[in-house]
Design a protein around this motif. Structure first.
Motif, PDB file in Angstrom:
ATOM      1  N   CYS A 126      -0.465   4.334   2.444  1.00  0.00           N
ATOM      2  CA  CYS A 126      -0.441   3.891   4.227  1.00  0.00           C
ATOM      3  C   CYS A 126      -0.199   2.592   4.226  1.00  0.00           C
ATOM      4  CB  CYS A 126      -1.893   4.397   4.538  1.00  0.00           C
ATOM      5  SG  CYS A 126      -3.186   4.091   3.776  1.00  0.00           S
ATOM      6  N   SER A 127      -1.155   1.602   4.630  1.00  0.00           N
ATOM      7  CA  SER A 127      -0.869   0.512   5.145  1.00  0.00           C
ATOM      8  C   SER A 127      -2.168  -0.254   4.991  1.00  0.00           C
ATOM      9  CB  SER A 127      -0.376   0.345   6.758  1.00  0.00           C
ATOM     10  OG  SER A 127      -1.123   0.736   7.413  1.00  0.00           O
ATOM     11  N   CYS A 128      -2.756  -0.159   3.963  1.00  0.00           N
ATOM     12  CA  CYS A 128      -3.842  -1.112   3.512  1.00  0.00           C
ATOM     13  C   CYS A 128      -3.607  -2.472   3.524  1.00  0.00           C
ATOM     14  CB  CYS A 128      -4.668  -0.535   2.411  1.00  0.00           C
ATOM     15  SG  CYS A 128      -5.334   1.114   2.758  1.00  0.00           S
ATOM     16  N   CYS A 148       0.722  -1.146   0.046  1.00  0.00           N
ATOM     17  CA  CYS A 148      -0.125   0.061  -0.133  1.00  0.00           C
ATOM     18  C   CYS A 148       0.974   1.081  -0.206  1.00  0.00           C
ATOM     19  CB  CYS A 148      -0.760  -0.056   1.277  1.00  0.00           C
ATOM     20  SG  CYS A 148      -2.110   1.552   1.360  1.00  0.00           S
TER      21      CYS A 148
HETATM   22 FE    FE Z   1      -3.145   2.056   2.962  1.00  0.00          FE
END
Ligand code: FE
Length: 195
Positions: free
Chosen positions: A106-108, A103
């Motif tokens: 961000c950090s999906c 991602c």
């Molecule tokens: Fe994300």
């Protein structure tokens, strides 16, 4: 949950708690989503591994999984979703094609199928580099792919999460579905390892 609380009430309370925690700088939204997902769903890479083992042993299931991951994981009792509705797309590794997930924003991450994400997945270095130089990053994970293998990097978003369907190891003929699931690693499901 108590019968006196409707889902809507609980959602409002969770949202309010989230806002308070964020305002106080205790936790940021993405991290909180991930914690809530993990809490709510028994999130673990064991879930993703079971999906893969089923796909390896049931060609019709594999076809459904690749066509519509969101629906196919529901068949096994898992949800692709988080607090917000999410679509799950499953991408298959083959001899000629390797997939890896990131991602960049961000950090999906498909938390319910993989558990909380590893810290490197959230790192700036991984997020920026795997897109630019996937082969170099994969080599640092110990995965060296032949030049003939195409590498595709999938960028997750709030709406769409990805799960890699790894290649089934050659020495696994005759293993049960449970035994196969035990061979599947978290990094294999992200695409930073082969099995
Ligand atoms: Fe994300």
């Amino acid at each position: 949950m108590s019968g006196t609380h409707t889902d809507a009430t609980i959602s409002r309370q969770v949202r309010r708690l989230e806002t308070l925690l964020e305002e106080r700088g205790i936790v940021v939204g993405a991290a909180l989503d991930e914690m809530l997902d993990a809490f709510l769903a028994g999130a673990s890479p064991v879930n993703g591994a079971r999906v893969v083992a089923r796909a390896w042993t049931d060609p019709a299931y594999k076809e459904r999984l690749l066509a519509d991951g969101t629906a196919a994981v529901t068949e096994l009792g898992y949800s692709a979703g988080g607090v917000q509705p999410q679509r799950l797309r499953v991408v298959e590794n083959t001899e000629d094609a390797h997939n890896v997930v990131v991602c960049t924003l961000c950090s999906c991450y498909p938390v319910r199928l993989l558990g909380p994400s590893p810290s490197w997945y959230k790192s700036e270095a991984y997020r920026s580099r795997v897109v630019r130089e996937p082969r170099a990053v994969l080599a640092e994970f110990g995965l060296r792919l032949p030049d003939s293998t195409d590498v595709t990097v999938w960028d997750s978003s709030a709406e769409t999460r990805y799960l890699v369907l790894p290649r089934r190891p050659a020495d696994t003929a005759g293993l049960t579905e449970d035994e196969l699931a035990a061979r599947v690693t978290r990094n294999g499901l992200i695409g930073t390892a082969a099995l």
